[in-house]
Design an enzyme around this catalytic site. Structure first.
Site, mmCIF file in Angstrom:
data_model
loop_
_atom_site.group_PDB
_atom_site.id
_atom_site.type_symbol
_atom_site.label_atom_id
_atom_site.label_comp_id
_atom_site.label_asym_id
_atom_site.label_seq_id
_atom_site.Cartn_x
_atom_site.Cartn_y
_atom_site.Cartn_z
ATOM 1 N N HIS A 49 0.831 -1.206 0.000
ATOM 2 C CA HIS A 49 0.000 0.000 0.000
ATOM 3 C C HIS A 49 0.871 1.264 0.000
ATOM 4 O O HIS A 49 0.683 2.162 -0.842
ATOM 5 C CB HIS A 49 -0.915 -0.003 1.221
ATOM 6 C CG HIS A 49 -1.832 1.173 1.295
ATOM 7 N ND1 HIS A 49 -3.110 1.153 0.781
ATOM 8 C CD2 HIS A 49 -1.662 2.423 1.816
ATOM 9 C CE1 HIS A 49 -3.688 2.318 0.971
ATOM 10 N NE2 HIS A 49 -2.822 3.113 1.610
ATOM 11 N N GLU A 50 1.814 1.320 0.930
ATOM 12 C CA GLU A 50 2.651 2.519 1.036
ATOM 13 C C GLU A 50 3.603 2.652 -0.145
ATOM 14 O O GLU A 50 3.951 3.769 -0.546
ATOM 15 C CB GLU A 50 3.431 2.494 2.354
ATOM 16 C CG GLU A 50 2.564 2.525 3.602
ATOM 17 C CD GLU A 50 1.608 3.716 3.638
ATOM 18 O OE1 GLU A 50 1.930 4.767 3.041
ATOM 19 O OE2 GLU A 50 0.537 3.590 4.250
ATOM 20 N N HIS A 53 1.878 4.700 -2.839
ATOM 21 C CA HIS A 53 2.018 6.141 -2.593
ATOM 22 C C HIS A 53 3.455 6.593 -2.904
ATOM 23 O O HIS A 53 3.677 7.626 -3.542
ATOM 24 C CB HIS A 53 1.717 6.470 -1.133
ATOM 25 C CG HIS A 53 0.290 6.235 -0.735
ATOM 26 N ND1 HIS A 53 -0.781 6.679 -1.473
ATOM 27 C CD2 HIS A 53 -0.243 5.601 0.362
ATOM 28 C CE1 HIS A 53 -1.911 6.344 -0.871
ATOM 29 N NE2 HIS A 53 -1.608 5.688 0.236
#
Length: 386
Positions: A49-50, A53
């Site tokens: 997920h990170e 980003h």
């Protein structure tokens, strides 16, 4: 090895103190194993997920000051280039700290708020998107090493609606109530939610779609409502060949993985909508304790057959959780990616950002809501155990 040595010392005595100690040691090992595996799974999902980003921010020229796995106090830290990579105390969550990410922070060419609305939208959406990509990869791995179930009829069960309407071997379930069915999982999910309510079944046969009105029949044996046919099972790309079964192609596996991921997204979105409107039952949601329990149970069931089965079970749970995390983060709740996306869309429509104080109040309200919701979920977890 410790468990086996302990077990030998009991001499087969069921109620001996040594045997009771062995049982206790066995339970502790199971719990610790479940926790370790669950933390590894959660860590993978957070990193994916990170990373979404992170990579989009980097490619957009935004300075990522810190890439963190976990929350709270730093345990490990390493500076690589301009980014600090950290492992933090509580392994539930993570974040990418971008330069000037807060509206009252420093603004220069490499800060988050110096970028256009479309760029910032891409950065925010990239986290959930990576969770969906990870889910597809995991599903691909599972189906390629096991099997795929297709909504094609291979046998008819007498006494059920399938026999009554004259379904034939080779028929394919094309739609239910006008909604396209691509994989058998979609049909199972629909039947689970629908119960015994009458449905319109679209059947593809010889290039034409035929519509039938049926009422699913309850099965005491399975405890569910059925149409009454055996679906087609196809062996995976890398699975052992089974006589009488076709083998899936690469395209079949990719297609199945994609639609399975979409099905997980749909089920998750429906479930979260019920949770946030307080219409869901306690069995439909859970927090970290439930995740550890589910991961542990799936591992235990799998390891009773083989290491391969245990890995497949855990990867399946991880795929579902990855889709869950992606959907959850897209919900338009301040403090989540979806809330940030909503505020960015409003900024795009207004052609200017909301006042700093107003956005801070919105974010703070969202944070309080999430904290309250987490306490509620943890309380539910504890009541399930008790």
């Amino acid at each position: 090895m410790i468990w086996r040595t302990c077990w030998k010392q009991t001499d087969g005595r069921e109620n001996s103190p040594a045997r009771q100690n062995c049982n206790l040691i066995s339970e502790v090992i199971v719990i610790l194993t479940s926790i370790i595996i669950a933390l590894i799974v959660i860590g993978m999902l957070v990193i994916a997920h990170e990373f979404g980003h992170f990579i989009v921010a980097k490619k957009s020229g935004i300075w990522v000051e810190e890439f963190a796995v976990g929350m709270g106090k730093k345990i490990l830290s390493k500076q690589i280039g301009e980014t600090e990579y950290t492992l933090r105390l509580f392994p539930l969550g993570g974040f990418c700290r971008m330069h000037g990410e807060m509206e009252d922070g420093e603004i220069d060419d490499r800060s988050f708020f110096a970028k256009s609305v479309p760029v910032r939208l891409a950065v925010m959406a990239a986290g959930p998107f990576m969770n969906f990509v990870l889910a597809i990869i995991m599903i691909f791995g599972i189906s390629a090493t096991s099997y795929i179930i297709e909504p094609e009829v291979t046998a008819i069960q007498e006494g059920y609606p399938a026999a009554q309407i004259g379904l034939q071997e080779g028929d394919v379930v094309y739609s239910i109530n006008g909604k396209r069915i691509h994989i058998y999982d979609e049909m199972q999910n629909f039947m689970y939610q629908n119960g015994g309510t009458p449905i319109e079944l679209g059947i593809l046969r010889d290039g034409s779609v035929y519509l039938y009105e049926i009422t699913p029949q309850y099965s005491e044996e399975t405890g569910s409502y059925l149409v009454g046919f055996t679906p087609k099972v196809v062996t995976g790309l890398f699975a052992d060949s089974v006589e009488g079964y076709e083998e899936a192609s690469v395209l079949d596996t990719i297609e199945y993985s994609y639609f399975a991921m979409l099905n997980y997204i749909k089920v998750t979105a429906q479930g979260l909508a019920r949770v946030f409107t307080f219409t869901a039952s306690q069995d439909e949601y859970g927090g970290p304790i439930s995740i550890i329990q589910v991961v542990g149970d799936s591992y235990e069931v799998g390891i009773s057959y083989s290491v391969k089965a245990a890995i497949q079970n855990v990867v399946y749970v991880a795929a579902v959780l990855s889709a869950n995390l992606g959907v959850l983060n897209l919900f338009p709740i301040p403090a989540l990616d979806g809330g940030r996306i909503l505020l960015l869309l409003i900024e795009g429509i207004r052609r200017k950002p909301l006042p700093v104080e107003m956005e801070n109040r919105i974010q703070y309200a969202g944070f309080l809501f999430l904290m309250g919701f987490m306490v509620f979920v943890m309380y539910t977890d504890i009541t399930k155990i008790l």
